[in-house]
Scaffold this motif. Structure first.
Motif, PDB file in Angstrom:
ATOM      1  N   ASP A  64      -7.829  -7.379  -3.914  1.00  0.00           N
ATOM      2  CA  ASP A  64      -8.644  -6.175  -3.766  1.00  0.00           C
ATOM      3  C   ASP A  64      -7.837  -4.914  -4.040  1.00  0.00           C
ATOM      4  N   VAL A  65      -6.574  -4.893  -3.634  1.00  0.00           N
ATOM      5  CA  VAL A  65      -5.722  -3.733  -3.930  1.00  0.00           C
ATOM      6  C   VAL A  65      -5.593  -3.556  -5.437  1.00  0.00           C
ATOM      7  N   ILE A  66      -5.305  -4.662  -6.134  1.00  0.00           N
ATOM      8  CA  ILE A  66      -5.135  -4.597  -7.582  1.00  0.00           C
ATOM      9  C   ILE A  66      -6.462  -4.260  -8.267  1.00  0.00           C
ATOM     10  N   ALA A  67      -7.548  -4.867  -7.811  1.00  0.00           N
ATOM     11  CA  ALA A  67      -8.853  -4.630  -8.430  1.00  0.00           C
ATOM     12  C   ALA A  67      -9.253  -3.163  -8.347  1.00  0.00           C
ATOM     13  N   THR A  68      -8.963  -2.530  -7.228  1.00  0.00           N
ATOM     14  CA  THR A  68      -9.281  -1.113  -7.072  1.00  0.00           C
ATOM     15  C   THR A  68      -8.564  -0.278  -8.114  1.00  0.00           C
ATOM     16  N   GLU A  69      -7.292  -0.593  -8.355  1.00  0.00           N
ATOM     17  CA  GLU A  69      -6.509   0.177  -9.323  1.00  0.00           C
ATOM     18  C   GLU A  69      -6.915  -0.140 -10.759  1.00  0.00           C
ATOM     19  N   ILE A  70      -7.299  -1.392 -11.022  1.00  0.00           N
ATOM     20  CA  ILE A  70      -7.781  -1.744 -12.366  1.00  0.00           C
ATOM     21  C   ILE A  70      -9.053  -0.960 -12.668  1.00  0.00           C
ATOM     22  N   ALA A  71      -9.961  -0.916 -11.711  1.00  0.00           N
ATOM     23  CA  ALA A  71     -11.204  -0.175 -11.909  1.00  0.00           C
ATOM     24  C   ALA A  71     -10.923   1.296 -12.196  1.00  0.00           C
ATOM     25  N   ALA A  72      -9.952   1.867 -11.478  1.00  0.00           N
ATOM     26  CA  ALA A  72      -9.603   3.269 -11.706  1.00  0.00           C
ATOM     27  C   ALA A  72      -8.994   3.466 -13.091  1.00  0.00           C
ATOM     28  N   ALA A  73      -8.169   2.512 -13.532  1.00  0.00           N
ATOM     29  CA  ALA A  73      -7.535   2.611 -14.846  1.00  0.00           C
ATOM     30  C   ALA A  73      -8.569   2.473 -15.960  1.00  0.00           C
ATOM     31  N   VAL A  74      -9.551   1.599 -15.763  1.00  0.00           N
ATOM     32  CA  VAL A  74     -10.623   1.444 -16.754  1.00  0.00           C
ATOM     33  C   VAL A  74     -11.436   2.733 -16.831  1.00  0.00           C
ATOM     34  N   ALA A  75     -11.760   3.295 -15.679  1.00  0.00           N
ATOM     35  CA  ALA A  75     -12.544   4.531 -15.642  1.00  0.00           C
ATOM     36  C   ALA A  75     -11.801   5.690 -16.293  1.00  0.00           C
ATOM     37  N   ALA A  76     -10.447   5.671 -16.185  1.00  0.00           N
ATOM     38  CA  ALA A  76      -9.636   6.737 -16.772  1.00  0.00           C
ATOM     39  C   ALA A  76      -9.348   6.511 -18.248  1.00  0.00           C
ATOM     40  N   GLY A  77      -9.817   5.381 -18.778  1.00  0.00           N
ATOM     41  CA  GLY A  77      -9.581   5.085 -20.180  1.00  0.00           C
ATOM     42  C   GLY A  77      -8.199   4.535 -20.466  1.00  0.00           C
ATOM     43  N   GLU A  78      -7.459   4.147 -19.405  1.00  0.00           N
ATOM     44  CA  GLU A  78      -6.115   3.610 -19.589  1.00  0.00           C
ATOM     45  C   GLU A  78      -6.127   2.126 -19.923  1.00  0.00           C
ATOM     46  N   ASN A  81       0.824  -1.210   0.000  1.00  0.00           N
ATOM     47  CA  ASN A  81       0.000   0.000   0.000  1.00  0.00           C
ATOM     48  C   ASN A  81       0.857   1.259   0.000  1.00  0.00           C
ATOM     49  N   ALA A  82       1.978   1.220   0.711  1.00  0.00           N
ATOM     50  CA  ALA A  82       2.877   2.378   0.731  1.00  0.00           C
ATOM     51  C   ALA A  82       3.475   2.610  -0.651  1.00  0.00           C
ATOM     52  N   ALA A  83       3.836   1.520  -1.342  1.00  0.00           N
ATOM     53  CA  ALA A  83       4.401   1.649  -2.687  1.00  0.00           C
ATOM     54  C   ALA A  83       3.361   2.196  -3.661  1.00  0.00           C
ATOM     55  N   VAL A  84       2.130   1.720  -3.532  1.00  0.00           N
ATOM     56  CA  VAL A  84       1.051   2.190  -4.402  1.00  0.00           C
ATOM     57  C   VAL A  84       0.814   3.683  -4.204  1.00  0.00           C
ATOM     58  N   ALA A  85       0.867   4.136  -2.959  1.00  0.00           N
ATOM     59  CA  ALA A  85       0.596   5.539  -2.644  1.00  0.00           C
ATOM     60  C   ALA A  85       1.627   6.479  -3.255  1.00  0.00           C
ATOM     61  N   ARG A  86       2.810   5.947  -3.584  1.00  0.00           N
ATOM     62  CA  ARG A  86       3.862   6.793  -4.154  1.00  0.00           C
ATOM     63  C   ARG A  86       3.739   6.948  -5.668  1.00  0.00           C
ATOM     64  N   ARG A  87       2.805   6.238  -6.284  1.00  0.00           N
ATOM     65  CA  ARG A  87       2.623   6.328  -7.733  1.00  0.00           C
ATOM     66  C   ARG A  87       1.368   7.131  -8.050  1.00  0.00           C
ATOM     67  N   ASP A  88       1.379   7.776  -9.224  1.00  0.00           N
ATOM     68  CA  ASP A  88       0.261   8.634  -9.592  1.00  0.00           C
ATOM     69  C   ASP A  88      -0.761   7.936 -10.494  1.00  0.00           C
ATOM     70  N   ALA A  89      -0.303   7.401 -11.615  1.00  0.00           N
ATOM     71  CA  ALA A  89      -1.226   6.808 -12.584  1.00  0.00           C
ATOM     72  C   ALA A  89      -1.671   5.425 -12.134  1.00  0.00           C
ATOM     73  N   PRO A  90      -2.932   5.050 -12.435  1.00  0.00           N
ATOM     74  CA  PRO A  90      -3.429   3.729 -12.026  1.00  0.00           C
ATOM     75  C   PRO A  90      -2.566   2.573 -12.513  1.00  0.00           C
ATOM     76  N   ARG A  91      -2.105   2.608 -13.786  1.00  0.00           N
ATOM     77  CA  ARG A  91      -1.284   1.509 -14.301  1.00  0.00           C
ATOM     78  C   ARG A  91       0.033   1.406 -13.532  1.00  0.00           C
ATOM     79  N   GLN A  92       0.598   2.536 -13.162  1.00  0.00           N
ATOM     80  CA  GLN A  92       1.825   2.541 -12.364  1.00  0.00           C
ATOM     81  C   GLN A  92       1.560   1.954 -10.979  1.00  0.00           C
ATOM     82  N   ARG A  93       0.397   2.206 -10.456  1.00  0.00           N
ATOM     83  CA  ARG A  93       0.058   1.703  -9.132  1.00  0.00           C
ATOM     84  C   ARG A  93      -0.132   0.194  -9.156  1.00  0.00           C
ATOM     85  N   ILE A  94      -0.720  -0.315 -10.234  1.00  0.00           N
ATOM     86  CA  ILE A  94      -0.841  -1.764 -10.381  1.00  0.00           C
ATOM     87  C   ILE A  94       0.539  -2.400 -10.481  1.00  0.00           C
ATOM     88  N   ALA A  95       1.408  -1.795 -11.286  1.00  0.00           N
ATOM     89  CA  ALA A  95       2.776  -2.300 -11.426  1.00  0.00           C
ATOM     90  C   ALA A  95       3.488  -2.280 -10.081  1.00  0.00           C
TER      91      ALA A  95
END
Length: 214
Positions: free
Chosen positions: A135-149, A79-93
């Motif tokens: 669930d962490v990954i699913a949240t970011e996937i949903a955000a990336a889909v919503a952003a059109g990424e 979660n700490a690593a995810v918080a340091r990234r901006d774009a949803p795809r970067q957060r999934i990575a």
């Protein structure tokens, strides 16, 4: 009249329980579940085996508490690593990169958490562990889909598939003989090729463009 523990007694018992769990974490990282016996944990904690049973009824109960402690730490790191990234795809990575990197740096501990044969109750905790990462990954996937990424997809289903695939890909490297205890893990191909490959696989599996694509 029922006996009531004084604050001082309770504080001593709480401190002893904490010492037991810290000792168990160390043993788990060194020897896996097989070597994390009640007697070994008590010896590492510097208490009698009988005293250990004041805190945990059996190894299964100790293992569940131990598993939850270590898993909570790993999820916090992700979660700490995810918080340091901006774009949803970067957060999934970041989820995959952080999880895999930490696993390969502590292979025996990660092997115990993920695949080592253990009590049935521990297998139940593993399901909780996988669902937490899902669930962490699913949240970011949903955000990336919503952003059109990313293209339209079922975020939970995709995330569950990714968690399973990453765990399976790591099983082989984690089962290899670990580095000696208290020595840093060598910089070898596990960290230089496995982790980037898993990140690339993840991004491609999502249907997005991998940064390494020409």
């Amino acid at each position: 009249m029922a006996y009531r523990r004084t604050p001082a007694v309770q504080a001593r018992l709480d401190a002893q329980r904490e010492a037991v769990l810290q000792s168990a974490v160390g043993l788990l990282a060194e020897r896996g579940y097989g070597g994390c016996t009640m007697a070994a944990v008590a010896d590492r904690a510097g208490i009698a085996t009988g005293s250990l049973y004041q805190h945990f009824a059996n190894k299964a109960e100790l293992s569940v508490e131990l598993f939850r402690r270590v898993v909570t730490r790993e999820i916090a790191a992700v979660n700490a690593a995810v918080a340091r990234r901006d774009a949803p795809r970067q957060r999934i990575a970041a989820v995959v990169e952080t999880f895999a990197t930490r696993a390969l740096r502590a292979p025996r501990l990660a092997y115990a958490l993920l695949v080592e044969p253990a009590d049935a109750v521990v297998d139940g905790e593993r399901l909780v562990f996988r669902r937490a990462f899902r669930d962490v990954i699913a949240t970011e996937i949903a955000a990336a889909v919503a952003a059109g990424e990313l293209p339209e997809q079922d975020p939970v289903l995709t995330a569950a598939a990714l968690v399973g695939a990453v765990g399976e890909a790591l099983a082989g490297p984690l089962a290899a003989e670990p580095a000696p205890v208290h020595e840093p893990a060598p910089e070898h191909s596990d960290n230089t090729t496995v982790v980037p490959a898993l990140v690339s696989f993840t991004l491609r599996a999502l249907g997005g463009r991998d940064d390494s694509d020409a």
